[in-house]
Scaffold this active site. Structure first.
Site, mmCIF file in Angstrom:
data_model
loop_
_atom_site.group_PDB
_atom_site.id
_atom_site.type_symbol
_atom_site.label_atom_id
_atom_site.label_comp_id
_atom_site.label_asym_id
_atom_site.label_seq_id
_atom_site.Cartn_x
_atom_site.Cartn_y
_atom_site.Cartn_z
ATOM 1 N N SER A 144 39.723 31.122 82.381
ATOM 2 C CA SER A 144 40.624 32.278 82.267
ATOM 3 C C SER A 144 39.769 33.547 82.333
ATOM 4 O O SER A 144 38.537 33.482 82.207
ATOM 5 C CB SER A 144 41.330 32.186 80.913
ATOM 6 O OG SER A 144 41.910 33.415 80.538
ATOM 7 N N TYR A 157 42.245 31.048 71.875
ATOM 8 C CA TYR A 157 42.381 30.912 73.336
ATOM 9 C C TYR A 157 41.068 31.302 74.026
ATOM 10 O O TYR A 157 40.545 30.559 74.863
ATOM 11 C CB TYR A 157 43.534 31.784 73.832
ATOM 12 C CG TYR A 157 43.866 31.580 75.295
ATOM 13 C CD1 TYR A 157 44.665 30.518 75.700
ATOM 14 C CD2 TYR A 157 43.371 32.436 76.276
ATOM 15 C CE1 TYR A 157 44.971 30.309 77.039
ATOM 16 C CE2 TYR A 157 43.669 32.242 77.619
ATOM 17 C CZ TYR A 157 44.472 31.182 77.995
ATOM 18 O OH TYR A 157 44.761 30.980 79.324
HETATM 19 P P1 NDP Z 1 52.377 26.820 82.094
HETATM 20 O O1 NDP Z 1 52.894 26.970 80.716
HETATM 21 O O2 NDP Z 1 53.300 27.033 83.241
HETATM 22 O O3 NDP Z 1 51.676 25.420 82.293
HETATM 23 C C1 NDP Z 1 50.996 24.758 81.287
HETATM 24 C C2 NDP Z 1 51.062 23.291 81.594
HETATM 25 O O4 NDP Z 1 50.299 22.562 80.631
HETATM 26 C C3 NDP Z 1 52.478 22.790 81.547
HETATM 27 O O5 NDP Z 1 52.749 22.158 82.779
HETATM 28 C C4 NDP Z 1 52.511 21.809 80.389
HETATM 29 O O6 NDP Z 1 53.289 20.683 80.732
HETATM 30 C C5 NDP Z 1 51.036 21.439 80.233
HETATM 31 N N1 NDP Z 1 50.686 21.110 78.859
HETATM 32 C C6 NDP Z 1 50.639 21.932 77.796
HETATM 33 N N2 NDP Z 1 50.298 21.241 76.698
HETATM 34 C C7 NDP Z 1 50.108 19.962 77.090
HETATM 35 C C8 NDP Z 1 49.758 18.776 76.420
HETATM 36 N N3 NDP Z 1 49.492 18.755 75.098
HETATM 37 N N4 NDP Z 1 49.648 17.636 77.132
HETATM 38 C C9 NDP Z 1 49.910 17.639 78.449
HETATM 39 N N5 NDP Z 1 50.259 18.719 79.154
HETATM 40 C C10 NDP Z 1 50.366 19.873 78.466
HETATM 41 O O7 NDP Z 1 51.149 27.836 82.181
HETATM 42 P P2 NDP Z 1 50.100 28.188 83.321
HETATM 43 O O8 NDP Z 1 50.416 27.505 84.574
HETATM 44 O O9 NDP Z 1 49.981 29.644 83.290
HETATM 45 O O10 NDP Z 1 48.761 27.594 82.691
HETATM 46 C C11 NDP Z 1 47.988 26.567 83.283
HETATM 47 C C12 NDP Z 1 46.555 26.744 82.892
HETATM 48 O O11 NDP Z 1 46.060 27.969 83.417
HETATM 49 C C13 NDP Z 1 46.316 26.810 81.390
HETATM 50 O O12 NDP Z 1 45.102 26.152 81.076
HETATM 51 C C14 NDP Z 1 46.171 28.310 81.127
HETATM 52 O O13 NDP Z 1 45.436 28.575 79.976
HETATM 53 C C15 NDP Z 1 45.456 28.726 82.387
HETATM 54 N N6 NDP Z 1 45.517 30.138 82.707
HETATM 55 C C16 NDP Z 1 46.703 30.768 82.975
HETATM 56 C C17 NDP Z 1 46.705 32.090 83.347
HETATM 57 C C18 NDP Z 1 47.947 32.804 83.719
HETATM 58 O O14 NDP Z 1 47.879 34.052 83.914
HETATM 59 N N7 NDP Z 1 49.096 32.151 83.849
HETATM 60 C C19 NDP Z 1 45.471 32.874 83.415
HETATM 61 C C20 NDP Z 1 44.297 32.107 83.105
HETATM 62 C C21 NDP Z 1 44.333 30.805 82.772
HETATM 63 P P3 NDP Z 1 54.379 20.065 79.683
HETATM 64 O O15 NDP Z 1 55.185 21.208 79.182
HETATM 65 O O16 NDP Z 1 55.117 19.063 80.496
HETATM 66 O O17 NDP Z 1 53.558 19.399 78.629
#
Ligand code: NDP
Length: 254
Positions: A144, A157
């Site tokens: 990130s 985070y």
């Molecule tokens: P979302 O909330 O859209 O996606 C997060 C995903 O993680 C979901 O698909 C969720 O699936 C899954 N998830 C969360 N907890 C668990 C768990 N315990 N076990 C399995 N799956 C899990 O967010 P983003 O797409 O934005 O985030 C994706 C990644 O990118 C993360 O690591 C985030 O920190 C990182 N990121 C995002 C940024 C942004 O601006 N959006 C910037 C920088 C980094 P489900 O609900 O089915 O469990």
């Protein structure tokens, strides 16, 4: 030689049922790899599977809570059983809780660290034997801008995302001899469910990101497809241990 051909390869993408994970899965699928997306929400996965299958590849959803070691192991075993091998792992699942540091409970600290950092370690550990057995592989960890910068509301985070970069370097050195390349991607501000919540909780975030980003806009999940394709393919065979910002210039501008 086509450096970007993933025909016959298999990729596992945690949290690939939406957001950045799906954007990365689409990039890898567009090069011909078969895809296993994982997450906890099977309902959300339906649209993701339809999008991936629409690219002409096989795609399946595996239910896994990546904070649990046994479920990480079972996820990799299931992908191997379904597709016969695992070449690519994207450790993308993540979460955030926004509070001042003095207000976090110990449980909340662990929830963020376990979901963002420990999960990536456990899934990498689980995938290592599968990749070693087939002569190599690619691991892509999602950091990130908080891997580089701090923010008052993001102590666990930012700690988890800083840890992703160092874990990436350590794993890259450990497994280089096994022909496994381990790299991190540092997304800028991308429009997903996670940041929709952030925009509700942090006043003025939407506008300040637009103003602070040289390209003048938020990213979208498709902006993450190309870097995933590069790091999953032979084009990056001599690239390991790096952390690549994909941020419209956010991290290089004052
Ligand atoms: P979302 O909330 O859209 O996606 C997060 C995903 O993680 C979901 O698909 C969720 O699936 C899954 N998830 C969360 N907890 C668990 C768990 N315990 N076990 C399995 N799956 C899990 O967010 P983003 O797409 O934005 O985030 C994706 C990644 O990118 C993360 O690591 C985030 O920190 C990182 N990121 C995002 C940024 C942004 O601006 N959006 C910037 C920088 C980094 P489900 O609900 O089915 O469990």
């Amino acid at each position: 030689m086509n450096l970007f051909d993933l025909t016959g390869k298999v990729a596992v993408i945690t949290g690939g049922n939406g957001g950045i994970g799906l954007g990365m899965a689409e990039g890898i699928a567009s090069l011909g790899a078969r895809i296993a997306i994982s997450g906890r929400d099977a309902e959300k996965a339906k649209a993701a599977l339809a999008a991936l299958r629409g690219l002409g590849v096989e795609a399946e959803f595996i239910v896994a809570d990546v904070t649990k070691k046994a479920e990480c192991a079972a996820m990799i075993e299931t992908a191997e059983r379904l597709f016969g091998r695992v070449d690519i792992l994207v450790n993308n699942a993540g979460t955030s809780i926004r509070k001042m540091p003095q207000d976090f409970t110990e449980e909340e600290w662990h929830q963020v660290i376990d979901t963002n950092l420990t999960s990536a370690f456990l899934c990498s550990q689980a995938a290592y034997p599968a990749m070693k057995k087939i002569g190599g592989g690619k691991m892509i960890n999602i950091g990130s801008m908080m891997s580089l910068f701090g923010a008052p509301y993001a102590t666990p985070y930012a700690s988890s995302k800083g840890g992703i970069v160092q874990m990436t370097r350590a794993l890259a050195t450990a497994w280089a001899g096994d022909n496994i390349q381990v790299n991190a991607v540092l997304p800028g501000w991308i429009d997903t469910d996670l940041t929709k919540r952030a925009r509700q909780q942090v006043n003025g975030l939407h506008d300040s990101v637009e103003k602070r980003t040289p390209q003048g806009r938020w990213g979208n999940p498709r902006d993450m497809s190309g870097v995933a394709a590069f790091l999953a393919s032979a084009a990056s065979d001599f690239v390991t241990g790096t952390a690549i910002p994909v941020d419209g210039g956010f991290s290089i501008a004052m």
